[in-house]
Design an enzyme around this catalytic site. Structure first.
Site, mmCIF file in Angstrom:
data_model
loop_
_atom_site.group_PDB
_atom_site.id
_atom_site.type_symbol
_atom_site.label_atom_id
_atom_site.label_comp_id
_atom_site.label_asym_id
_atom_site.label_seq_id
_atom_site.Cartn_x
_atom_site.Cartn_y
_atom_site.Cartn_z
ATOM 1 N N ARG A 136 9.202 -13.488 -16.856
ATOM 2 C CA ARG A 136 9.185 -12.060 -16.563
ATOM 3 C C ARG A 136 9.740 -11.722 -15.187
ATOM 4 N NH1 ARG A 136 2.709 -10.714 -16.856
ATOM 5 N NH2 ARG A 136 2.928 -9.143 -15.248
ATOM 6 N N ARG A 158 -11.059 -6.527 -17.352
ATOM 7 C CA ARG A 158 -10.452 -7.807 -17.711
ATOM 8 C C ARG A 158 -11.002 -8.893 -16.797
ATOM 9 N NH1 ARG A 158 -4.083 -8.645 -17.397
ATOM 10 N NH2 ARG A 158 -4.441 -8.684 -15.164
ATOM 11 N N ARG A 190 -7.761 -4.602 -13.598
ATOM 12 C CA ARG A 190 -7.318 -5.952 -13.219
ATOM 13 C C ARG A 190 -8.234 -6.467 -12.107
ATOM 14 N NH1 ARG A 190 -1.724 -3.718 -14.097
ATOM 15 N NH2 ARG A 190 -0.634 -5.172 -15.453
ATOM 16 N N HIS A 209 0.823 -1.212 0.000
ATOM 17 C CA HIS A 209 0.000 0.000 0.000
ATOM 18 C C HIS A 209 0.848 1.248 0.000
ATOM 19 C CE1 HIS A 209 -3.606 -2.128 0.231
ATOM 20 N NE2 HIS A 209 -3.411 -2.613 1.441
ATOM 21 N N ASN A 241 3.617 -7.269 -21.085
ATOM 22 C CA ASN A 241 4.299 -7.895 -19.947
ATOM 23 C C ASN A 241 4.398 -9.405 -20.166
ATOM 24 O OD1 ASN A 241 3.961 -5.327 -19.023
ATOM 25 N ND2 ASN A 241 2.468 -5.818 -17.446
ATOM 26 N N ASP A 242 3.302 -9.990 -20.642
ATOM 27 C CA ASP A 242 3.322 -11.420 -20.927
ATOM 28 C C ASP A 242 3.848 -11.708 -22.332
ATOM 29 O OD1 ASP A 242 2.544 -12.959 -18.673
ATOM 30 O OD2 ASP A 242 0.536 -12.101 -18.823
#
Ligand code: PEP
Ligand code: MG
Length: 562
Positions: free
Chosen positions: A459, A326, A290, A183, A448-449
């Site tokens: 990664r 997503r 996400r 956080h 990223n993937d």
């Protein structure tokens, strides 16, 4: 002068006096209690007071409200208080029982592989510390009144600490614990405060009032810097503050290239907790929501349709432009306690994302129903992650159709026309991009993937990180092929991987014809600034040149001289 290193999680340079924050630990007496009922009443009172505090924080919490919503959810889950009551029944006093039950849960989270889930240990730790301070009367308010501009140095900063801290006077943060998804890292990034976590020598190697210079990008902390370092860092701080001010003007500026091509800059968010920061940064749309964070925030059970509906509705209402939701992308490095996955040899090549959703259609259907219903409050789009075959897309669309039919039959309001698109993040999807584009409403490239699958380079593996790069010619060709297939089939193409905010590669993306750049919240203004500075025509010529190159070195040299 002493140089310490940690992980830079929020860029920027700062020089100021250190304020060392040491949390007072509540004294928990481990005494056997004769009167369980009295201890339970005591616990219940403290527990109710804590829920009251957390509710207040979630109502007035601004950027961090959702963190406290999650805390409230943890406290309202009956299994926690029942666990504590059970320990009281076995003879422990209220503080001892609460301390033990909540520490065990925090330890459970801390031992998980997933970085995000490990960070949830801090939530439990925070609630434990607060509950014990109510039960034992210990209190700590040092962060509410900081003595002028300081660099806050602490072992850890919990959400309740960051909530009360006097942020106008925080010029930087250095913590011993934490990760990129803690956080404190998220809050520092959202507020553009330079921050460093995982700095093992903190707080012991600095004293209150000592001058400290930090670089939130490189992770360097200079305790008591020599004059030369202090002057150099102070100059960099001035540049950083100046640039931070300059970038603020991009909040209300649309991103249009120097030759008039309009491009969208969108935010990547993890849930309603990010709404305010995204709007403040100037994002009017969301290119990646996400949703797995919503599932991770509910450790004991999967979030039900209503919980999801509420979260998606909040986000739908908040943004003017479309929000791309997503569907659950779990597996790989992200695990759910409520949906255990058997240990796999290659988790990134295993049971993850759409593969799980198509196997567990009950879970998928619940999520799709919630998204379709929330679509009534704004412009939501559904995005399917990790697509490798046309069959997967078709099967997912059948489930979406089933959800529509169910909602219709039940007479529930929902968006009957919600676009369904896919993430292009596997080489298989790129190879089939033309066919997939014919059945998708949009593409979003997940670099990223895509980078890891194209280069066969994990990664998260530092030893082969040199391969995991967007500047590699095969990656550039993958990106271009995906965009070309989208263009050919008349659908929009975005990018939501980190490469979308990479200043060096942005002209290449513009040149290939990318329409939407979805970036982490902190990168929204700088991405807009970069897009406004490039010419689409010159970028097209650059992309053509880059696609003919053979090595990463040649690509970098061309990009640097652009
Ligand atoms: C990606 O793969 O580029 C992406 C945006 O998804 P994630 O990082 O969540 O896997
Ligand atoms: Mg991905």
């Amino acid at each position: 002068m002493k140089l310490c290193r940690g992980i830079g999680v929020s860029p920027g340079v700062s020089v100021a006096k250190a304020f060392v924050y040491r949390k007072k630990a509540a004294d928990v007496e481990q005494t056997v209690s004769e009167n369980a009922e009295k201890e339970k009443e005591k616990l219940q009172r403290a527990y109710d007071e804590l829920i009251g505090r957390v509710t207040e924080l979630s109502e007035n919490g601004g950027d961090s409200a959702e963190i406290f919503d999650a805390h409230k959810m943890i406290l309202e889950d009956p299994s926690l208080i029942e666990d504590i009551f059970g320990r009281i029944d076995s003879g422990k006093n209220a503080a001892w029982a609460a301390d033990e039950a909540m520490s065990e849960l925090a330890e459970f989270f801390a031992a998980l592989d997933d970085e995000y889930m490990r960070a949830r240990a801090a939530d439990m730790e925070d609630l434990r510390a607060q509950l014990l301070s109510i039960l034992t009367g210990a209190c700590d308010s040092a962060l509410e009144k900081l003595p002028g501009k300081v660099i806050l140095v602490a072992e850890d900063l919990l959400p309740s600490d960051t909530m009360v801290m006097d942020t106008r006077n925080v010029a930087g943060i250095v913590c011993k614990n934490g990760s990129a998804t803690s956080h404190v890292s998220i809050i520092a990034k959202n507020l553009s405060i330079p921050a460093i976590v995982a700095c093992a020598e903190m707080p012991d190697c600095v004293e209150n009032g000592m001058t400290v210079a930090i670089n939130g990008a490189s992770g360097e902390v200079f305790a008591s810097p020599d004059e030369e370092t202090a002057i150099k860092m102070a100059e960099e701080e001035e540049k950083f503050l100046h640039r931070r001010e300059l970038l603020k003007k991009y909040k209300d500026i649309e991103s249009v290239t120097s030759d008039g091509v309009s491009l969208a800059v969108e935010a990547n968010i993890g849930g309603p907790q990010d709404i305010e920061a995204a709007l403040n940064a100037g994002a009017k749309r969301v290119g990646l929501f996400r949703t797995e964070f919503l599932y991770m925030a509910s450790p004991d059970r999967l979030p039900d349709e209503e919980t999801q509906f509420e979260a998606y509705s909040k986000v739908a209402k908040a943004f003017e432009g479309p929000v791309i939701v997503r569907t659950l992308d779990i597996g790989g490095d992200k695990q759910l306690k409520s949906l255990p996955i058997e240990r796999e040899g290659n988790p990134f090549l295993g049971y993850r994302a759409i593969r799980i959703c198509l196997h567990r259609k009950d879970i998928f259907l619940t999520q799709i129903r919630a998204i379709l219903r929330a679509g009534v409050f704004g412009k939501l789009k559904i995005m399917l992650p990790m697509i490798t075959t046309v069959e997967e897309l078709r099967e997912a669309k059948t489930v979406i159709e089933q959800a529509r039919e169910e909602l219709s039959a039940e007479g529930k309001a929902f968006d009957t026309d919600m676009p369904v698109g896919i993430m292009v993040e596997t080489p298989a999807a790129v190879m089939m991009a033309d066919e997939l584009a014919k059945e998708s409403a949009f593409f979003s490239i997940g670099t990223n993937d895509l980078m890891q699958y194209t280069m066969c380079a994990d990664r998260g593996n530092a030893s082969i990180a040199y391969l995991y790069s967007v500047y590699r010619p095969p990656v550039l060709r993958m990106i271009n092929n995906a965009i070309s297939a989208a263009k050919k089939n008349g659908i929009p193409c975005g990018m939501c991987g980190e490469a979308a905010s990479d200043r060096l590669i942005i002209p290449f993306l513009v040149g290939c014809g990318l329409d939407e750049f979805s970036v982490n919240i902190g990168a929204v203004p700088a991405t807009k600034e970069k897009l406004c500075s490039v010419s689409a025509e010159r970028s097209r010529a650059l992309s053509k040149r880059l696609l003919g190159l053979e090595t990463m070195e040649a690509v970098l040299s061309e990009l640097r001289s652009f």
